[in-house]
Design a protein around this motif. Structure first.
Motif, PDB file in Angstrom:
ATOM      1  N   GLY A  59       8.786 -35.762  19.264  1.00 35.38           N
ATOM      2  CA  GLY A  59       7.770 -35.301  18.332  1.00 35.38           C
ATOM      3  C   GLY A  59       8.444 -34.592  17.177  1.00 35.38           C
ATOM      4  N   SER A  60       7.747 -34.471  16.072  1.00 32.68           N
ATOM      5  CA  SER A  60       8.351 -33.905  14.877  1.00 32.68           C
ATOM      6  C   SER A  60       7.311 -33.212  14.010  1.00 32.68           C
ATOM      7  N   ARG A  61       7.742 -32.181  13.315  1.00 32.97           N
ATOM      8  CA  ARG A  61       6.873 -31.512  12.337  1.00 32.97           C
ATOM      9  C   ARG A  61       6.837 -32.298  11.019  1.00 32.97           C
ATOM     10  N   ALA A  63       6.011 -34.902   8.376  1.00 39.90           N
ATOM     11  CA  ALA A  63       4.920 -35.847   8.136  1.00 39.90           C
ATOM     12  C   ALA A  63       5.476 -37.273   8.149  1.00 39.90           C
ATOM     13  N   ALA A  74       5.629 -39.543  13.237  1.00 38.61           N
ATOM     14  CA  ALA A  74       4.874 -40.181  14.318  1.00 38.61           C
ATOM     15  C   ALA A  74       4.575 -41.636  13.987  1.00 38.61           C
ATOM     16  N   HIS A  81       4.153 -38.217  22.693  1.00 39.94           N
ATOM     17  CA  HIS A  81       5.069 -37.206  22.168  1.00 39.94           C
ATOM     18  C   HIS A  81       5.085 -35.987  23.088  1.00 39.94           C
ATOM     19  N   PHE A 102       4.460 -31.349  19.121  1.00 41.65           N
ATOM     20  CA  PHE A 102       4.173 -31.473  17.696  1.00 41.65           C
ATOM     21  C   PHE A 102       3.179 -32.566  17.324  1.00 41.65           C
ATOM     22  N   ASN A 103       3.124 -33.679  18.042  1.00 43.99           N
ATOM     23  CA  ASN A 103       2.260 -34.803  17.691  1.00 43.99           C
ATOM     24  C   ASN A 103       1.391 -35.208  18.868  1.00 43.99           C
ATOM     25  N   ASP A 104       0.322 -35.886  18.555  1.00 45.35           N
ATOM     26  CA  ASP A 104      -0.565 -36.460  19.565  1.00 45.35           C
ATOM     27  C   ASP A 104      -0.452 -37.974  19.508  1.00 45.35           C
TER      28      ASP A 104
END
Length: 120
Positions: A12-14, A16, A19, A42, A45-47
């Motif tokens: 996951g990542s912050r 943009a 994902a 993830h 950070f992500n769904d």
């Protein structure tokens, strides 16, 4: 024959758009493997998380899923978070989940990465 699905599990990542890149990778891997049902999950950070991805696939008709962690080393996420996430997702959905190993850092990965480097 069971209706098998693919789930990729990324950190996951912050950032943009990160994902969306995992979604494209997952779709490409599913096409390559001949799997019609696939979802990206993830760790943070992500769904969706692993349970959310398993629910989505079960609702689309999956009878089982192979989960491939997109992780290179056997660090905390691979040793602790991945097995815990598998257990939680299975408990929540009843969907059999087969745990695949992480990507690793072996020669096969280097052979895939090397040709993509500039000057090769």
């Amino acid at each position: 024959m069971p209706n098998r699905a693919l789930i990729t599990l990324a950190h996951g990542s912050r950032r943009a758009g990160a994902a969306a890149g995992i979604e494209r990778l997952t779709a490409a891997a599913a096409r390559w493997a001949g799997v019609s049902l696939a979802a990206a999950a993830h760790l943070e950070f992500n769904d969706p998380d692993l349970t959310g991805a398993a629910v989505r696939l079960r609702n689309r008709g999956a009878d089982e899923a192979v989960v491939v962690p997109l992780l290179f080393t056997p660090g905390y996420h691979q040793r602790v978070d991945y097995p815990a996430g598998l257990a939680d997702a299975h408990a929540a959905t009843g969907l059999p989940l087969k745990a695949a190993p992480g990507l690793g850092t072996g020669a096969d990965l280097c052979r895939r990465v090397g040709p993509a480097l500039p000057g090769r």
